[in-house]
Design a protein around this motif. Structure first.
Motif, PDB file in Angstrom:
ATOM      1  N   UNK A  88      33.504   9.902  -5.949  1.00 41.96           N
ATOM      2  CA  UNK A  88      32.827  10.360  -7.162  1.00 41.96           C
ATOM      3  C   UNK A  88      32.752   9.212  -8.161  1.00 41.96           C
ATOM      4  N   UNK A  89      31.857   9.349  -9.103  1.00 35.91           N
ATOM      5  CA  UNK A  89      31.669   8.313 -10.118  1.00 35.91           C
ATOM      6  C   UNK A  89      31.353   8.971 -11.452  1.00 35.91           C
ATOM      7  N   UNK A  90      31.783   8.330 -12.509  1.00 39.87           N
ATOM      8  CA  UNK A  90      31.503   8.790 -13.868  1.00 39.87           C
ATOM      9  C   UNK A  90      30.797   7.673 -14.628  1.00 39.87           C
ATOM     10  N   UNK A  91      29.985   8.055 -15.595  1.00 38.00           N
ATOM     11  CA  UNK A  91      29.241   7.119 -16.436  1.00 38.00           C
ATOM     12  C   UNK A  91      28.437   6.146 -15.567  1.00 38.00           C
ATOM     13  N   UNK A  92      27.618   6.705 -14.669  1.00 40.20           N
ATOM     14  CA  UNK A  92      26.840   5.890 -13.736  1.00 40.20           C
ATOM     15  C   UNK A  92      25.890   4.913 -14.423  1.00 40.20           C
ATOM     16  N   UNK A  93      25.428   5.247 -15.599  1.00 40.47           N
ATOM     17  CA  UNK A  93      24.504   4.366 -16.317  1.00 40.47           C
ATOM     18  C   UNK A  93      25.241   3.307 -17.128  1.00 40.47           C
ATOM     19  N   UNK A  94      26.568   3.330 -17.082  1.00 41.61           N
ATOM     20  CA  UNK A  94      27.418   2.371 -17.795  1.00 41.61           C
ATOM     21  C   UNK A  94      27.092   2.339 -19.293  1.00 41.61           C
ATOM     22  N   UNK A  95      26.883   3.521 -19.854  1.00 39.59           N
ATOM     23  CA  UNK A  95      26.548   3.661 -21.269  1.00 39.59           C
ATOM     24  C   UNK A  95      27.769   3.362 -22.132  1.00 39.59           C
ATOM     25  N   UNK A  96      27.670   2.405 -23.058  1.00 43.15           N
ATOM     26  CA  UNK A  96      28.808   2.157 -23.945  1.00 43.15           C
ATOM     27  C   UNK A  96      28.947   3.305 -24.955  1.00 43.15           C
ATOM     28  N   UNK A  97      30.102   3.918 -25.010  1.00 42.77           N
ATOM     29  CA  UNK A  97      30.331   5.032 -25.927  1.00 42.77           C
ATOM     30  C   UNK A  97      31.814   5.077 -26.284  1.00 42.77           C
ATOM     31  N   UNK A  98      32.176   5.923 -27.246  1.00 44.76           N
ATOM     32  CA  UNK A  98      33.538   5.978 -27.747  1.00 44.76           C
ATOM     33  C   UNK A  98      34.011   7.410 -27.867  1.00 44.76           C
ATOM     34  N   UNK A  99      35.330   7.639 -27.617  1.00 46.72           N
ATOM     35  CA  UNK A  99      35.943   8.938 -27.867  1.00 46.72           C
ATOM     36  C   UNK A  99      36.038   9.167 -29.363  1.00 46.72           C
ATOM     37  N   UNK A 116      27.326  11.640 -14.026  1.00 50.14           N
ATOM     38  CA  UNK A 116      28.314  11.468 -12.966  1.00 50.14           C
ATOM     39  C   UNK A 116      27.836  12.160 -11.706  1.00 50.14           C
ATOM     40  N   UNK A 117      28.446  11.807 -10.586  1.00 54.74           N
ATOM     41  CA  UNK A 117      28.089  12.423  -9.306  1.00 54.74           C
ATOM     42  C   UNK A 117      29.262  12.297  -8.344  1.00 54.74           C
ATOM     43  N   UNK A 118      29.233  13.135  -7.317  1.00 58.19           N
ATOM     44  CA  UNK A 118      30.288  13.075  -6.312  1.00 58.19           C
ATOM     45  C   UNK A 118      29.818  13.653  -4.996  1.00 58.19           C
ATOM     46  N   UNK A 119      30.518  13.281  -3.950  1.00 58.96           N
ATOM     47  CA  UNK A 119      30.212  13.781  -2.621  1.00 58.96           C
ATOM     48  C   UNK A 119      31.525  13.925  -1.851  1.00 58.96           C
ATOM     49  N   UNK A 120      31.570  14.946  -0.999  1.00 62.17           N
ATOM     50  CA  UNK A 120      32.753  15.194  -0.192  1.00 62.17           C
ATOM     51  C   UNK A 120      32.321  15.465   1.241  1.00 62.17           C
ATOM     52  N   UNK A 121      33.041  14.899   2.197  1.00 60.86           N
ATOM     53  CA  UNK A 121      32.746  15.074   3.616  1.00 60.86           C
ATOM     54  C   UNK A 121      34.020  15.529   4.304  1.00 60.86           C
ATOM     55  N   UNK A 122      33.891  16.562   5.146  1.00 58.83           N
ATOM     56  CA  UNK A 122      35.057  17.092   5.853  1.00 58.83           C
ATOM     57  C   UNK A 122      34.914  16.894   7.362  1.00 58.83           C
ATOM     58  N   UNK A 123      36.059  16.669   7.994  1.00 58.79           N
ATOM     59  CA  UNK A 123      36.162  16.645   9.452  1.00 58.79           C
ATOM     60  C   UNK A 123      37.267  17.639   9.800  1.00 58.79           C
ATOM     61  N   UNK A 124      36.935  18.954   9.851  1.00 59.51           N
ATOM     62  CA  UNK A 124      37.964  19.980  10.048  1.00 59.51           C
ATOM     63  C   UNK A 124      38.770  19.816  11.325  1.00 59.51           C
TER      64      UNK A 124
END
Length: 75
Positions: free
Chosen positions: A30-41, A13-21
């Motif tokens: 942000x994104x999770x499971x960027x490789x789109x890997x099939x998996x199960x809980x 996963x990855x994420x980015x944040x940009x501020x304009x104070x």
């Protein structure tokens, strides 16, 4: 009961944040499971595939006591 062991997994996963104070804005992506890997809980309950989130936050110009100048009254 779900007692069967599931194989190990690595999810990226990855994420980015940009501020304009000056305007009190913050944008986050942000994104999770960027490789789109099939998996199960657990058996028969899959984890969602690639997931992307966007957020926009705004903080008004009022200070901690609700004053526009941001000053705190003396007690």
């Amino acid at each position: 009961a779900n007692l069967d062991a599931l194989p190990s997994r690595v999810l990226v996963g990855a994420g980015v944040s940009v501020e304009a104070p000056r305007w009190g804005l913050r944008a986050t992506a942000s994104a999770q499971n960027l490789t789109d890997t099939p998996t199960w809980y657990m058996a028969y309950f899959p984890v969602p595939g690639r997931t992307v989130f966007f957020a926009l936050a705004w903080q008004g110009a009022l200070g901690p006591e609700g004053r526009a100048d941001g000053a705190t009254p003396n007690n």
